[in-house]
Design an enzyme around this catalytic site. Structure first.
Site, mmCIF file in Angstrom:
data_model
loop_
_atom_site.group_PDB
_atom_site.id
_atom_site.type_symbol
_atom_site.label_atom_id
_atom_site.label_comp_id
_atom_site.label_asym_id
_atom_site.label_seq_id
_atom_site.Cartn_x
_atom_site.Cartn_y
_atom_site.Cartn_z
ATOM 1 N N ILE A 121 34.007 15.065 -7.767
ATOM 2 C CA ILE A 121 35.029 14.783 -8.776
ATOM 3 C C ILE A 121 35.382 16.050 -9.523
ATOM 4 C CG2 ILE A 121 35.478 13.587 -10.956
ATOM 5 C CD1 ILE A 121 33.973 11.193 -9.875
ATOM 6 N N ASN A 137 20.733 11.542 -17.811
ATOM 7 C CA ASN A 137 22.094 11.214 -18.251
ATOM 8 C C ASN A 137 22.227 11.192 -19.769
ATOM 9 O OD1 ASN A 137 23.909 10.250 -15.780
ATOM 10 N ND2 ASN A 137 21.815 9.625 -15.354
ATOM 11 N N TYR A 185 20.672 2.874 -12.816
ATOM 12 C CA TYR A 185 21.728 3.879 -12.813
ATOM 13 C C TYR A 185 22.794 3.546 -13.855
ATOM 14 C CZ TYR A 185 25.840 6.472 -11.233
ATOM 15 O OH TYR A 185 26.957 7.273 -11.184
ATOM 16 N N LYS A 239 23.878 5.522 -17.361
ATOM 17 C CA LYS A 239 25.244 5.965 -17.624
ATOM 18 C C LYS A 239 25.773 5.357 -18.928
ATOM 19 C CE LYS A 239 27.600 8.061 -15.100
ATOM 20 N NZ LYS A 239 27.879 9.525 -15.019
#
Length: 331
Positions: A21, A109, A159, A163
């Site tokens: 990305i 994260n 996960y 996030k």
């Protein structure tokens, strides 16, 4: 009298700018007239035209990031967190792994988000922070009901939980006025140079092998998911950097729930292969393509449209064709 020196264009610092990305985010900001600074552990040829600063973002301190953002050659105007601290080749594997793995994901994260807030809150230039999150932060959706930003997030795996923690750290700091920032929650991404962790990225080498005569067998679940081209994601990052909003989260997607069987059909067409060898698994979650917690994913993108001016430019068929063409020319 001498003419005043021309002002330098704004600088976008892209954390994780060498990633699947991040590379598109770099391209988009450069196209909009920004100087781009790529931050990653190692340089990459596909972002060689931009300034590069080596840094391990897993271990970087707030002081190191603060010094980078204030550096005379950088002077960050925008900071984009395009990292994906999954630390695994397969995002599904990243979602599993027990308590130890969950703690590792959370530390990576949410830890980076806290470090970014600490690095930016004293910056006199007030750089805009654009954080890239995931639609999976909401948890499983209801069939036929688009996910909107007012839904209370209930992530279904480690996960997504990690996030969400990162997004909340940024949004809490922005709402308190400590930083100027927004969060983008992305649906599944596709388009040129896909991540090997996602379904299109896994399918691409199998399509290449099939073009060389290998047998192709693909099993997909009976599920519908929203897909967005990575170039549209990159454009959304620019819009989020430039619009006068802070402390908000925006869904970034196409707003269309596409059957997985249709996605595969587009991939086969792009590769010039017959639409055969594909079977559907009628029990989602029991084999086939595994998701990260939802058999129906459809984003409500009205808020991004209304406040950011966001609108997808690449349809799914074109996105997957461009993915195939880019893969064919890069080998």
């Amino acid at each position: 009298m001498q003419d005043p020196a021309p002002s330098r264009p704004p600088t976008a610092v892209v954390l994780g700018g060498t990633g699947c990305i991040g590379r598109h985010v770099c391209t988009a900001f450069a196209r909009h007239g920004y100087r781009v600074v790529v931050v990653a552990r190692r340089p990459a040829p596909h972002v060689a035209e931009h300034m590069f600063r080596p840094l391990d973002l897993l271990t970087a301190s707030a002081a190191e990031l603060d010094a980078l953002f204030r550096d005379a050659d950088v002077r960050a105007s925008v900071v984009v967190n395009a990292t994906d601290m999954a630390g695994a080749t397969d995002l599904t594997s990243a979602a599993d792994g027990g308590a130890g793995r969950a703690a590792e994901l959370l530390a990576a994260n949410e830890g980076l988000a806290r470090t970014l807030v600490a690095a930016l809150e004293g910056n006199p230039g007030r750089p805009r922070l654009v954080h890239i999150g995931t639609i999976h932060e909401y948890g499983p959706g209801q069939a036929g009901v688009p996910l909107h930003e007012e839904i209370e997030p209930r992530p279904a795996n480690a996960y997504a939980d990690a996030k969400l923690a990162a997004s909340r750290t940024l949004l809490d700091a922005a709402c308190a006025g400590r930083v100027d920032g927004v969060a983008l929650r992305l649906v599944n991404t596709c388009g040129p140079y896909p991540t090997p962790a996602g379904f299109p990225g896994k399918l691409l080498p199998r399509l290449r092998a099939a073009r060389q005569g290998a047998e192709l067998s693909v099993r997909v679940v009976d599920a519908r998911r929203d897909w967005i081209d990575v170039r549209d994601v990159a454009e959304a990052c620019v819009l989020a950097a430039e619009r006068p909003v802070s402390g908000r989260v925006f869904n970034i997607g196409s707003g269309i729930a596409v059957p997985m069987r249709e996605l595969v059909a587009h991939c086969l067409s792009a590769a010039g292969l017959p639409d055969s060898g594909v079977t559907e698994e009628d029990r989602p979650g029991h084999g086939g393509v595994r998701g990260l917690g939802a058999d129906w994913i459809q984003a409500d993108i009205r808020l991004a449209r209304d406040l950011l001016g966001f609108a997808p430019r690449f349809g799914l068929r074109q996105s997957l064709q461009d993915m195939w063409d880019a893969g064919a020319t890069s080998r």
